[in-house]
Design a protein around this motif. Structure first.
Motif, PDB file in Angstrom:
ATOM      1  N   ALA A   1      40.826  37.414  32.680  1.00 34.54           N
ATOM      2  CA  ALA A   1      41.710  36.924  31.519  1.00 34.54           C
ATOM      3  C   ALA A   1      42.043  35.516  31.683  1.00 34.54           C
ATOM      4  N   LEU A   2      42.038  35.004  33.132  1.00 33.17           N
ATOM      5  CA  LEU A   2      42.184  33.483  33.247  1.00 33.17           C
ATOM      6  C   LEU A   2      41.050  32.737  32.954  1.00 33.17           C
TER       7      LEU A   2
ATOM      8  N   PHE B   1      40.165  28.507  32.165  1.00 36.22           N
ATOM      9  CA  PHE B   1      40.214  27.957  33.810  1.00 36.22           C
ATOM     10  C   PHE B   1      38.841  28.380  34.403  1.00 36.22           C
ATOM     11  N   ASP B   2      38.294  27.696  35.587  1.00 35.76           N
ATOM     12  CA  ASP B   2      37.105  28.105  36.336  1.00 35.76           C
ATOM     13  C   ASP B   2      37.452  29.255  37.250  1.00 35.76           C
ATOM     14  N   ARG B   3      36.372  29.955  37.689  1.00 42.15           N
ATOM     15  CA  ARG B   3      36.887  31.436  38.392  1.00 42.15           C
ATOM     16  C   ARG B   3      37.549  31.055  39.692  1.00 42.15           C
ATOM     17  N   SER B   4      36.987  30.076  40.264  1.00 46.00           N
ATOM     18  CA  SER B   4      37.386  29.702  41.950  1.00 46.00           C
ATOM     19  C   SER B   4      39.033  29.303  41.605  1.00 46.00           C
TER      20      SER B   4
ATOM     21  N   LEU C   1      45.724  33.449  41.451  1.00 43.03           N
ATOM     22  CA  LEU C   1      46.203  34.703  41.392  1.00 43.03           C
ATOM     23  C   LEU C   1      46.426  35.155  42.784  1.00 43.03           C
ATOM     24  N   ALA C   2      45.775  34.490  43.831  1.00 48.59           N
ATOM     25  CA  ALA C   2      46.326  34.868  45.246  1.00 48.59           C
ATOM     26  C   ALA C   2      47.732  34.428  45.447  1.00 48.59           C
ATOM     27  N   GLN C   3      48.021  33.294  45.039  1.00 46.26           N
ATOM     28  CA  GLN C   3      49.335  32.788  45.179  1.00 46.26           C
ATOM     29  C   GLN C   3      50.198  33.533  44.426  1.00 46.26           C
ATOM     30  N   ALA C   4      50.027  33.630  43.329  1.00 51.68           N
ATOM     31  CA  ALA C   4      50.921  34.497  42.330  1.00 51.68           C
ATOM     32  C   ALA C   4      50.815  35.891  42.544  1.00 51.68           C
TER      33      ALA C   4
ATOM     34  N   LEU D   1      48.351  27.151  37.260  1.00 48.51           N
ATOM     35  CA  LEU D   1      46.917  26.316  36.804  1.00 48.51           C
ATOM     36  C   LEU D   1      47.243  25.105  35.666  1.00 48.51           C
ATOM     37  N   LEU D   2      48.312  25.495  34.778  1.00 52.14           N
ATOM     38  CA  LEU D   2      48.692  24.582  33.756  1.00 52.14           C
ATOM     39  C   LEU D   2      49.216  23.330  34.538  1.00 52.14           C
TER      40      LEU D   2
END
Length: 292
Positions: A257-258, A263-266, A272-275, A286-287
């Protein structure tokens, strides 16, 4: 382009909008009253049928318009996931108000020259969403059919074109007004992109429409609660601290989705790990990091 996980995950506003437009259109069609929802000079200015200002936003006048309109509303849920439900609600209100104002101005200007009035339906919302779709969503796949080049965005444009041409000028005019509303939002007029609904309004709306958006809401709410402290922290602290790894199945859907948002995958994986695998929270991180 991939619109992210299927269904209405992290898109309760879209779910409510699709449900309301679908039910309202079906009821109006079965009662033979779809035409009573259109905006016209006679109805609004002379007869003062001001209730049409509300019904015209939610009722499609034909089956084809309903099918393509609901498809596009559902497809554009990617933007709700990107900016969050609160800001997306502000965008919906802004697009609705300004596109309706532009339609009224055109009706007053041309008066009775538009036979049958303007086509009802959320044209202002749908077409205004094509502005960020065109400017912000990158093309990820290109292919050819009988020597004609297409991209993964082509079929979305074709669906929008079909919707715009469904009633000719009766639908083209609301579409044009939607483009203007989308451009105004893009220009950040009145600093609209910074505005959020007050907590009282948001919580009241959530309570009123809970039956429509209940699917998966408990999971989403728990994730948002878990990440609230992270999002409210200063930007420099948002990517610090312990990372909680999500499950692989959920993580791949969220990453896709991101990535579909550009956004790039890394970066998507780190956010996502932080969120804690909350797509809305990860997109905010990211934004915010890109804007610095």
């Amino acid at each position: 382009m991939n619109a992210g996980p299927s269904g209405f995950q992290n898109a309760p506003v879209t779910k409510g909008l699709v449900f309301i437009c679908g039910i309202a259109s079906i009821i109006a069609a079965t009662q033979g009253r779809a035409s009573f929802s259109s905006l016209s000079y006679q109805a609004i200015v002379k007869k003062l049928h001001l209730w049409r200002l509300g019904t015209s936003v939610f009722v499609f006048s034909s089956t084809s318009e309903l099918m393509f309109g609901l498809y596009l509303l559902y497809y554009f849920r990617v933007f709700e996931r990107q900016i969050g439900s609160n800001k997306y609600s502000v965008f919906i209100l802004f697009a609705t108000i300004f596109s309706t104002l532009f339609e009224l101005m055109i009706l007053v200007l041309f008066k009775d020259s538009i036979s049958g009035g303007l086509a009802p339906g959320p044209y202002g919302i749908i077409v205004s969403l094509f502005v960020p779709f065109f400017l912000d969503i990158p093309v990820s796949t290109r292919f050819q059919i009988f020597s004609v080049r297409f991209s993964d965005k082509s079929f979305v444009y074709l669906a929008g074109l079909q919707l715009l041409l469904s009633s000719w000028k009766r639908s083209l005019i609301p579409g044009f007004c939607g483009v203007l509303a989308g451009l105004l939002y893009r220009m950040n007029i009145f600093r609209i992109q910074r505005i959020k609904l007050p907590k009282l309004v948001a919580s009241t709306a959530s309570w009123l429409f809970a039956p429509l958006v209940s699917g998966g809401s408990s999971t989403i709410s728990s994730r948002r609660t878990a990440t609230r402290e992270t999002i409210d922290a200063p930007l420099g602290q948002q990517f610090q601290g312990n990372l909680v790894a999500p499950t692989m199945a959920e993580s791949e859907e969220a990453i896709s989705a991101l990535v579909s948002m550009g956004f790039d995958r890394s970066s998507a994986i780190r956010a996502l790990a932080q969120a804690r695998n909350d797509i809305n929270a990860a997109a905010d991180l990211l934004l915010n990091s890109h804007s610095q």
